[in-house]
Design a protein around this motif. Structure first.
Motif, PDB file in Angstrom:
ATOM      1  N   GLU A  55       0.773  -1.309   0.097  1.00  0.00           N
ATOM      2  CA  GLU A  55       0.458   0.007  -0.105  1.00  0.00           C
ATOM      3  C   GLU A  55       0.797   1.503  -0.222  1.00  0.00           C
ATOM      4  O   GLU A  55       0.331   2.147  -0.374  1.00  0.00           O
ATOM      5  N   LYS A  56       2.059   1.291   0.610  1.00  0.00           N
ATOM      6  CA  LYS A  56       2.799   2.516   0.807  1.00  0.00           C
ATOM      7  C   LYS A  56       3.113   2.973  -0.681  1.00  0.00           C
ATOM      8  O   LYS A  56       3.442   4.017  -0.745  1.00  0.00           O
ATOM      9  N   LEU A  57       3.750   1.482  -1.574  1.00  0.00           N
ATOM     10  CA  LEU A  57       4.848   1.750  -2.704  1.00  0.00           C
ATOM     11  C   LEU A  57       3.486   2.344  -3.704  1.00  0.00           C
ATOM     12  O   LEU A  57       3.787   3.152  -3.809  1.00  0.00           O
ATOM     13  N   ARG A  58       2.438   1.536  -4.226  1.00  0.00           N
ATOM     14  CA  ARG A  58       1.193   1.887  -4.472  1.00  0.00           C
ATOM     15  C   ARG A  58       0.960   3.737  -4.297  1.00  0.00           C
ATOM     16  O   ARG A  58       0.938   4.570  -5.274  1.00  0.00           O
ATOM     17  N   ARG A  59       0.999   3.875  -3.007  1.00  0.00           N
ATOM     18  CA  ARG A  59       0.750   5.159  -3.019  1.00  0.00           C
ATOM     19  C   ARG A  59       1.650   5.771  -3.142  1.00  0.00           C
ATOM     20  O   ARG A  59       1.447   7.489  -4.023  1.00  0.00           O
ATOM     21  N   ALA A  60       2.776   5.891  -3.239  1.00  0.00           N
ATOM     22  CA  ALA A  60       4.060   7.033  -3.880  1.00  0.00           C
ATOM     23  C   ALA A  60       4.391   6.559  -5.036  1.00  0.00           C
ATOM     24  O   ALA A  60       3.991   7.470  -5.339  1.00  0.00           O
ATOM     25  N   ILE A  61       3.572   5.792  -5.944  1.00  0.00           N
ATOM     26  CA  ILE A  61       3.062   5.617  -7.244  1.00  0.00           C
ATOM     27  C   ILE A  61       2.915   6.968  -7.565  1.00  0.00           C
ATOM     28  O   ILE A  61       2.545   7.344  -8.150  1.00  0.00           O
ATOM     29  N   GLU A  62       1.199   6.536  -6.642  1.00  0.00           N
ATOM     30  CA  GLU A  62      -0.269   7.783  -7.509  1.00  0.00           C
ATOM     31  C   GLU A  62       0.039   8.751  -7.138  1.00  0.00           C
ATOM     32  O   GLU A  62       0.102   9.865  -8.217  1.00  0.00           O
ATOM     33  N   TYR A  63       1.294   9.466  -5.708  1.00  0.00           N
ATOM     34  CA  TYR A  63       1.623  10.866  -5.493  1.00  0.00           C
ATOM     35  C   TYR A  63       2.941  11.210  -6.064  1.00  0.00           C
ATOM     36  O   TYR A  63       2.486  12.730  -6.744  1.00  0.00           O
ATOM     37  N   THR A  64       3.702  11.036  -6.733  1.00  0.00           N
ATOM     38  CA  THR A  64       4.370  10.988  -8.365  1.00  0.00           C
ATOM     39  C   THR A  64       3.956  11.368  -9.722  1.00  0.00           C
ATOM     40  O   THR A  64       3.776  11.734 -10.026  1.00  0.00           O
TER      41      THR A  64
END
Length: 75
Positions: A11-20
């Motif tokens: 979930e942290k990775l998914r959020r980081a990708i979304e924010y990027t």
């Protein structure tokens, strides 16, 4: 911040990708507003210049960027 500690690594990775992606989209929007006649490639190059800084950008895209004029003029 407590919410972040409860997230799974996935979930942290998914959020980081979304924010990027969101930050990139905001950058593109700003460039489109400033240079409404810019092509998709020029928008890509302008964003790359912001992200990489002038020195690395010139090493990677220097020859192509010269087709659009000097990097200083377009920065």
């Amino acid at each position: 911040m407590d919410l972040m500690t409860k997230m799974s690594p996935e979930e942290k990775l998914r959020r980081a990708i979304e924010y990027t992606a969101m930050v990139r989209q905001l950058g593109e929007t700003g460039i489109r507003e400033k240079y409404p006649a810019a092509s998709e490639r020029e928008i890509f190059l302008r964003l790359a210049q912001r992200q990489l800084g002038n020195e690395l950008f010139q090493k990677v895209f220097g020859d192509e960027w010269r087709a659009y004029g000097s990097a200083k003029r377009h920065a």
